[in-house]
Design a protein around this motif. Structure first.
Motif, PDB file in Angstrom:
ATOM      1  N   LEU A  11       0.819  -1.223   0.000  1.00 31.04           N
ATOM      2  CA  LEU A  11       0.000   0.000   0.000  1.00 31.04           C
ATOM      3  C   LEU A  11       0.849   1.269   0.000  1.00 31.04           C
ATOM      4  O   LEU A  11       0.335   2.369  -0.183  1.00 31.04           O
ATOM      5  CB  LEU A  11      -0.980   0.009   1.177  1.00 31.04           C
ATOM      6  CG  LEU A  11      -2.274  -0.777   0.901  1.00 31.04           C
ATOM      7  CD1 LEU A  11      -2.023  -2.269   0.861  1.00 31.04           C
ATOM      8  CD2 LEU A  11      -3.368  -0.433   1.875  1.00 31.04           C
ATOM      9  N   LYS A  12       2.151   1.093   0.227  1.00 32.89           N
ATOM     10  CA  LYS A  12       3.073   2.229   0.151  1.00 32.89           C
ATOM     11  C   LYS A  12       3.714   2.320  -1.222  1.00 32.89           C
ATOM     12  O   LYS A  12       4.483   3.231  -1.494  1.00 32.89           O
ATOM     13  CB  LYS A  12       4.191   2.058   1.194  1.00 32.89           C
ATOM     14  CG  LYS A  12       3.704   2.091   2.626  1.00 32.89           C
ATOM     15  CD  LYS A  12       3.287   3.493   3.002  1.00 32.89           C
ATOM     16  CE  LYS A  12       2.836   3.554   4.440  1.00 32.89           C
ATOM     17  NZ  LYS A  12       2.348   4.893   4.783  1.00 32.89           N
ATOM     18  N   THR A  13       3.456   1.343  -2.064  1.00 27.20           N
ATOM     19  CA  THR A  13       4.164   1.279  -3.336  1.00 27.20           C
ATOM     20  C   THR A  13       3.185   1.102  -4.505  1.00 27.20           C
ATOM     21  O   THR A  13       2.623   2.068  -4.980  1.00 27.20           O
ATOM     22  CB  THR A  13       5.215   0.151  -3.286  1.00 27.20           C
ATOM     23  OG1 THR A  13       4.606  -1.025  -2.727  1.00 27.20           O
ATOM     24  CG2 THR A  13       6.387   0.531  -2.399  1.00 27.20           C
ATOM     25  N   LYS A  16      -0.997   2.263  -3.885  1.00 28.58           N
ATOM     26  CA  LYS A  16      -1.243   3.524  -3.162  1.00 28.58           C
ATOM     27  C   LYS A  16      -2.718   3.911  -3.157  1.00 28.58           C
ATOM     28  O   LYS A  16      -3.206   4.505  -2.204  1.00 28.58           O
ATOM     29  CB  LYS A  16      -0.422   4.655  -3.786  1.00 28.58           C
ATOM     30  CG  LYS A  16       1.057   4.560  -3.472  1.00 28.58           C
ATOM     31  CD  LYS A  16       1.729   5.912  -3.709  1.00 28.58           C
ATOM     32  CE  LYS A  16       3.194   5.867  -3.338  1.00 28.58           C
ATOM     33  NZ  LYS A  16       4.080   5.789  -4.495  1.00 28.58           N
ATOM     34  N   GLU A  17      -3.430   3.578  -4.242  1.00 25.89           N
ATOM     35  CA  GLU A  17      -4.852   3.966  -4.310  1.00 25.89           C
ATOM     36  C   GLU A  17      -5.635   3.327  -3.164  1.00 25.89           C
ATOM     37  O   GLU A  17      -6.521   3.952  -2.589  1.00 25.89           O
ATOM     38  CB  GLU A  17      -5.497   3.508  -5.629  1.00 25.89           C
ATOM     39  CG  GLU A  17      -4.915   4.157  -6.865  1.00 25.89           C
ATOM     40  CD  GLU A  17      -3.730   3.377  -7.428  1.00 25.89           C
ATOM     41  OE1 GLU A  17      -3.227   2.456  -6.738  1.00 25.89           O
ATOM     42  OE2 GLU A  17      -3.307   3.705  -8.541  1.00 25.89           O
ATOM     43  N   ASP A  19      -4.664   2.568  -0.231  1.00 30.61           N
ATOM     44  CA  ASP A  19      -4.333   3.266   1.011  1.00 30.61           C
ATOM     45  C   ASP A  19      -4.877   4.696   1.037  1.00 30.61           C
ATOM     46  O   ASP A  19      -5.618   5.075   1.954  1.00 30.61           O
ATOM     47  CB  ASP A  19      -2.811   3.275   1.160  1.00 30.61           C
ATOM     48  CG  ASP A  19      -2.326   4.130   2.328  1.00 30.61           C
ATOM     49  OD1 ASP A  19      -2.678   3.808   3.475  1.00 30.61           O
ATOM     50  OD2 ASP A  19      -1.605   5.114   2.078  1.00 30.61           O
ATOM     51  N   VAL A  20      -4.523   5.480   0.034  1.00 27.43           N
ATOM     52  CA  VAL A  20      -4.861   6.915   0.052  1.00 27.43           C
ATOM     53  C   VAL A  20      -6.372   7.121   0.073  1.00 27.43           C
ATOM     54  O   VAL A  20      -6.897   7.909   0.867  1.00 27.43           O
ATOM     55  CB  VAL A  20      -4.210   7.644  -1.143  1.00 27.43           C
ATOM     56  CG1 VAL A  20      -4.695   9.084  -1.224  1.00 27.43           C
ATOM     57  CG2 VAL A  20      -2.689   7.587  -1.023  1.00 27.43           C
ATOM     58  N   LEU A 263      -4.670  10.807  -8.171  1.00 28.70           N
ATOM     59  CA  LEU A 263      -3.351  10.517  -7.584  1.00 28.70           C
ATOM     60  C   LEU A 263      -2.276  10.672  -8.657  1.00 28.70           C
ATOM     61  O   LEU A 263      -2.493  10.393  -9.792  1.00 28.70           O
ATOM     62  CB  LEU A 263      -3.306   9.096  -7.028  1.00 28.70           C
ATOM     63  CG  LEU A 263      -4.227   8.793  -5.862  1.00 28.70           C
ATOM     64  CD1 LEU A 263      -3.910   7.414  -5.307  1.00 28.70           C
ATOM     65  CD2 LEU A 263      -4.102   9.814  -4.764  1.00 28.70           C
TER      66      LEU A 263
END
Ligand code: SF4
Ligand code: SF4
Lengths: 263, 130
Positions: A11-13, A16-17, A19-20, A263
């Motif tokens: 989720l950091k790579t 990302k969608e 997570d954000v 994003l």
């Protein structure tokens, strides 16, 4: 409402969608998600071996950190949720694993599975409530026919995950209805996408992904939603001609709540 | 394949925590398995062969690396046997031995594409190497 929140590495790579949009939507719903410091990767797969201890420790650290703060721990990625939930149950119910893990970690107070691990969808269902969610929607996703893809890890083993009926789940359909869209029921919604075997046997993974996608397409879906980055990958990259668009459920949630940013 | 250490049925039962003697060979696990066609030994055979102590055969099985860890077999077994745990225990017994990793990080670069998530890589490393 404040919760601990474990995003996990993907989720950091690449995801990302997931997570954000999950964070933006939570904020809109009045939920504060607090990420613990220095969390480590859960390993992606639950270490089933009873004598596997080292591979469970990163999860125990995260769970113990949430306990220290007195927080329930919210997850988003299906795989992280699966790993944290099952390791937590081991720490609660398996004396040998609990002792051996605590021997390694030497925490101030030993950890015994006290933290509640809650998937974001469970948070919406059980804490927010789908009626309240429906009332918070500012842009209903009318005219969208959405096929919820549950996959494996949120549901099974049912007696450990306790997420929903493992053979006839409803939480994602209820979620879709709350957003104003129409859920599409199809037979493959809780069958495997191919998982990590995409790296070992591409043809087998392609057969799984195309079976899932064509099942959803035949049922008349416009799009698939998932909570798992690896499911998204397999359903996009390995489904061949039957591929449908695939989105994270949090992206649709953020859109319906009017907080989606590009994003 | 020559194995360094002999692995017994007791080892598999200990690692998996599964009671294979509960299996009644109904085959429901194999009927539920979405990767059945890729396997030489199927989930119900793992249960039967662990009972009979045929561990060496299972350790040479390609099914060890085709199991998706989807838990359909474990979920649908009417006897609570959890074949996925038996398969995992046999796989661990192989990859824990020296030089028996099935896939290593060296193999990953050529498998990568633009979109593959990190989750796939860490999962494969956990499943296929020690
Ligand atoms: S479903 Fe359970 S009882 Fe039936 S063959 Fe498989 S392991 Fe044995
Ligand atoms: S966990 Fe493995 S053996 Fe069991 S049903 Fe899934 S792919 Fe088949």
């Amino acid at each position: 409402m404040t919760y601990g929140y474990y995003p996990g590495c993907t989720l950091k790579t690449k995801a990302k969608e997931l997570d954000v949009y999950g964070r933006l939507a939570a904020q809109k719903l009045g939920i504060l998600l607090e990420e613990p410091e220095n969390w480590q990767c859960c390993g992606g797969v639950y270490p089933q071996g009873e004598d596997e201890i080292a591979t469970k420790l990163s999860s125990v650290r995260t769970l113990a950190a949430a306990k220290e703060k007195g927080q329930d721990l919210v997850t988003l990625c299906s795989a992280c949720h699966h790993v944290l939930k099952r390791v937590n149950l081991d720490m609660k119910n398996n004396e040998t694993i609990r002792q051996r893990a605590n021997n390694y970690l030497k925490l101030d107070t030993p950890y015994g599975g006290e933290t509640e691990v809650i998937h974001y969808l469970e948070l919406l269902r059980d804490k927010v409530g789908f009626d309240n969610l429906k009332n918070a929607v500012v842009k209903p996703l009318k005219d969208l026919r959405i096929a919820p893809y549950y996959g494996c890890l949120l549901l099974r083993p049912g007696k450990e995950m306790g997420f929903d009926d493992p053979e006839d789940p409803t939480v994602m359909e209820d979620f879709i209805r709350a957003l104003g869209a129409t859920p599409v029921k199809y037979s493959q919604r809780n069958e495997c996408c191919g998982g990590y075997v995409t790296l070992e046997n591409k043809d087998a993974a392609k057969r799984r992904a195309s079976t899932v996608a064509s099942s959803a397409a035949d049922a008349g879906a416009d799009l698939l939603i998932t909570a798992c980055p690896l499911c998204l990958y397999n359903l996009e990259a390995n489904a061949g001609p039957s591929a449908l668009p695939v989105k994270y459920f949090t992206e649709l949630l953020a859109e319906a709540l009017g907080v989606k940013e590009e994003l | 394949m020559s194995l360094t250490n002999k692995v017994t049925a007791e080892d598999i039962l200990r690692i998996s925590g599964v009671d294979a003697s509960r299996c009644m060979q109904c085959g429901k696990c194999s009927g539920a398995c979405p990767n059945y066609d890729e396997m030489d030994y199927h989930p119900h055979q793992f249960a039967a062969m662990v009972r009979k102590g045929k561990i060496t055969e299972l350790m040479e099985s390609k099914a060890l690396y085709q199991c998706l860890s989807c838990f359909a077999c474990s979920q649908r077994c009417p006897r609570g046997v959890e074949p996925a745990k038996l398969i995992e225990a046999v796989r661990l017994s192989v990859i824990r031995q020296k030089g028996k990793n099935y896939m290593t990080a060296d193999a990953l670069p050529e498998k990568l594409d633009e979109k593959i998530p990190q989750q796939a890589l860490v999962s494969a490393m956990r499943k296929y190497s020690k």
